[in-house]
Enzyme design. Structure first.
Site, PDB file in Angstrom:
ATOM      1  N   SER A  13       0.823  -1.214   0.000  1.00 13.21           N
ATOM      2  CA  SER A  13       0.000   0.000   0.000  1.00 13.21           C
ATOM      3  C   SER A  13       0.863   1.272   0.000  1.00 13.21           C
ATOM      4  O   SER A  13       0.464   2.285  -0.573  1.00 13.21           O
ATOM      5  CB  SER A  13      -0.984   0.006   1.178  1.00 13.21           C
ATOM      6  OG  SER A  13      -0.322   0.190   2.399  1.00 13.21           O
ATOM      7  N   ASN A  14       2.028   1.228   0.621  1.00 13.68           N
ATOM      8  CA  ASN A  14       2.905   2.400   0.543  1.00 13.68           C
ATOM      9  C   ASN A  14       3.411   2.599  -0.886  1.00 13.68           C
ATOM     10  O   ASN A  14       3.514   3.741  -1.358  1.00 13.68           O
ATOM     11  CB  ASN A  14       4.070   2.255   1.526  1.00 13.68           C
ATOM     12  CG  ASN A  14       3.686   2.694   2.924  1.00 13.68           C
ATOM     13  OD1 ASN A  14       3.492   3.883   3.179  1.00 13.68           O
ATOM     14  ND2 ASN A  14       3.543   1.736   3.827  1.00 13.68           N
ATOM     15  N   MET A  90      10.304  -6.871   4.170  1.00 16.14           N
ATOM     16  CA  MET A  90      10.471  -7.506   5.477  1.00 16.14           C
ATOM     17  C   MET A  90      11.726  -8.389   5.525  1.00 16.14           C
ATOM     18  O   MET A  90      11.656  -9.589   5.766  1.00 16.14           O
ATOM     19  CB  MET A  90       9.213  -8.330   5.813  1.00 16.14           C
ATOM     20  CG  MET A  90       7.926  -7.523   5.787  1.00 16.14           C
ATOM     21  SD  MET A  90       7.964  -6.107   6.900  1.00 16.14           S
ATOM     22  CE  MET A  90       7.666  -6.931   8.448  1.00 16.14           C
ATOM     23  N   ARG A  91      12.869  -7.769   5.293  1.00 13.96           N
ATOM     24  CA  ARG A  91      14.138  -8.499   5.356  1.00 13.96           C
ATOM     25  C   ARG A  91      15.148  -7.662   6.116  1.00 13.96           C
ATOM     26  O   ARG A  91      15.218  -6.438   5.923  1.00 13.96           O
ATOM     27  CB  ARG A  91      14.707  -8.704   3.945  1.00 13.96           C
ATOM     28  CG  ARG A  91      13.916  -9.580   3.049  1.00 13.96           C
ATOM     29  CD  ARG A  91      14.172 -11.045   3.285  1.00 13.96           C
ATOM     30  NE  ARG A  91      15.573 -11.416   3.219  1.00 13.96           N
ATOM     31  CZ  ARG A  91      16.045 -12.609   3.601  1.00 13.96           C
ATOM     32  NH1 ARG A  91      15.233 -13.516   4.080  1.00 13.96           N
ATOM     33  NH2 ARG A  91      17.341 -12.893   3.513  1.00 13.96           N
ATOM     34  N   ILE A  92      15.919  -8.321   6.957  1.00 14.79           N
ATOM     35  CA  ILE A  92      17.063  -7.636   7.566  1.00 14.79           C
ATOM     36  C   ILE A  92      18.179  -7.633   6.532  1.00 14.79           C
ATOM     37  O   ILE A  92      18.475  -8.659   5.914  1.00 14.79           O
ATOM     38  CB  ILE A  92      17.488  -8.353   8.865  1.00 14.79           C
ATOM     39  CG1 ILE A  92      16.390  -8.160   9.910  1.00 14.79           C
ATOM     40  CG2 ILE A  92      18.825  -7.823   9.365  1.00 14.79           C
ATOM     41  CD1 ILE A  92      16.604  -8.924  11.186  1.00 14.79           C
ATOM     42  N   HIS A 109       8.959   3.213   8.743  1.00 20.23           N
ATOM     43  CA  HIS A 109       8.765   2.336   9.908  1.00 20.23           C
ATOM     44  C   HIS A 109       7.538   2.809  10.674  1.00 20.23           C
ATOM     45  O   HIS A 109       7.383   4.008  10.919  1.00 20.23           O
ATOM     46  CB  HIS A 109      10.008   2.374  10.803  1.00 20.23           C
ATOM     47  CG  HIS A 109       9.888   1.436  11.960  1.00 20.23           C
ATOM     48  ND1 HIS A 109       9.983   0.070  11.810  1.00 20.23           N
ATOM     49  CD2 HIS A 109       9.635   1.653  13.263  1.00 20.23           C
ATOM     50  CE1 HIS A 109       9.792  -0.508  12.983  1.00 20.23           C
ATOM     51  NE2 HIS A 109       9.576   0.430  13.885  1.00 20.23           N
ATOM     52  N   THR A 141      20.564   2.662   8.000  1.00 19.33           N
ATOM     53  CA  THR A 141      21.936   2.365   8.407  1.00 19.33           C
ATOM     54  C   THR A 141      21.991   0.879   8.755  1.00 19.33           C
ATOM     55  O   THR A 141      20.957   0.200   8.742  1.00 19.33           O
ATOM     56  CB  THR A 141      22.355   3.203   9.627  1.00 19.33           C
ATOM     57  OG1 THR A 141      21.507   2.851  10.724  1.00 19.33           O
ATOM     58  CG2 THR A 141      22.262   4.694   9.349  1.00 19.33           C
ATOM     59  N   GLU A 143      22.189  -0.517  11.483  1.00 23.20           N
ATOM     60  CA  GLU A 143      21.399  -0.840  12.670  1.00 23.20           C
ATOM     61  C   GLU A 143      19.913  -0.897  12.286  1.00 23.20           C
ATOM     62  O   GLU A 143      19.429  -0.006  11.572  1.00 23.20           O
ATOM     63  CB  GLU A 143      21.624   0.271  13.708  1.00 23.20           C
ATOM     64  CG  GLU A 143      21.229  -0.090  15.121  1.00 23.20           C
ATOM     65  CD  GLU A 143      21.525   1.073  16.069  1.00 23.20           C
ATOM     66  OE1 GLU A 143      20.734   1.296  16.979  1.00 23.20           O
ATOM     67  OE2 GLU A 143      22.545   1.772  15.863  1.00 23.20           O
ATOM     68  N   LEU A 144      19.198  -1.912  12.788  1.00 17.70           N
ATOM     69  CA  LEU A 144      17.796  -2.122  12.391  1.00 17.70           C
ATOM     70  C   LEU A 144      16.909  -0.932  12.788  1.00 17.70           C
ATOM     71  O   LEU A 144      16.934  -0.497  13.949  1.00 17.70           O
ATOM     72  CB  LEU A 144      17.263  -3.394  13.066  1.00 17.70           C
ATOM     73  CG  LEU A 144      15.806  -3.752  12.741  1.00 17.70           C
ATOM     74  CD1 LEU A 144      15.649  -4.193  11.302  1.00 17.70           C
ATOM     75  CD2 LEU A 144      15.302  -4.825  13.705  1.00 17.70           C
TER      76      LEU A 144
END
Ligand code: GRF
Length: 215
Positions: A13-14, A90-92, A109, A141, A143-144
């Site tokens: 949707s985004n 949805m992946r790191i 986010h 970055t 960092e999550l």
């Protein structure tokens, strides 16, 4: 005109909000491709119907995170984008991937960072009893859910809210602020300077959006 590639994993949707703003002439970007890591992502059909090139790289087909991220970067780089837009991806991501796109990789986010990085942000906001929640567009970055903030929008947490009602209120704001952040960057009115986002003076009042019911 700046070229963007959008990465999705699901509903999209985004991504749709970005396409709608482009179609309305309010977002001067070339959406070069939409890439999903999940073959079943509904957003792929939406992008295809909008005439945008789509690619799917199923992460399960790769030996590990590094292999997947390398293949993903190769796929993205074929389109030579100025900005890579994570929209419910949805992946790191590996540090190598993030470094490769430093200053060009944006995420949205569903919380007011640095509160509630990670998953289940709406339920965690309810559990904490916070009165204000929201969403954040930021540069990525290693960092999550961390990095220089472009724009945030705040919504009230109302008595009687559940996870679904709060998520819906936040999502409406996501659809406002993501196209706005991309527009500012595409027009050079927001720039990353020494790890912070610097806005044109004329934008200062617009960089903090507050839902109407909070005013
Ligand atoms: C959004 O809430 C986004 O903030 C989060 O995942 C959700 C994706 O929704 N990262 P959609 O796929 O854009 O509809």
């Amino acid at each position: 005109m700046k070229k963007i590639v959008i990465l999705i994993s699901g509903r999209g949707s985004n991504m749709e909000a970005l396409i709608a703003e482009r179609d309305g002439g309010r977002l001067p970007v070339d959406i070069a491709a939409v890439i999903s890591n999940r073959p079943a992502a509904k957003g792929l059909e939406t992008a295809d119907a909008a005439g945008i090139a789509t690619r799917c790289l199923d992460h399960q087909a790769y030996a590990g995170r590094a292999e997947f991220d390398a293949a993903l970067a190769a796929c993205i780089d074929e389109f030579a984008p100025d900005l890579v837009i994570l929209a419910g991806f949805m992946r790191i991501l590996t540090p190598d991937f993030v470094r490769h796109y430093e200053g060009r990789l944006l995420n949205i986010h569903p919380s007011l960072l640095p509160s509630f990085p990670g998953l289940h942000t709406h339920q965690r906001a309810l559990d904490e009893g916070v009165r204000i929640h929201g969403c954040t567009v930021h540069f990525v970055t290693a960092e999550l859910d961390h990095g220089p903030v472009v724009i945030q929008s705040a919504v009230p947490v109302l008595d009687g809210d559940d996870e679904a009602s709060l998520a819906a209120r936040v999502l409406r704001q996501e659809h406002r602020i993501y196209p706005q952040a991309v527009r500012w960057l595409a027009e050079g009115r927001a720039r990353l300077v020494d790890g912070r986002v610097v806005l044109d003076a004329t934008l200062v009042d617009d960089a903090v959006l507050i839902a109407p019911s909070l005013r």
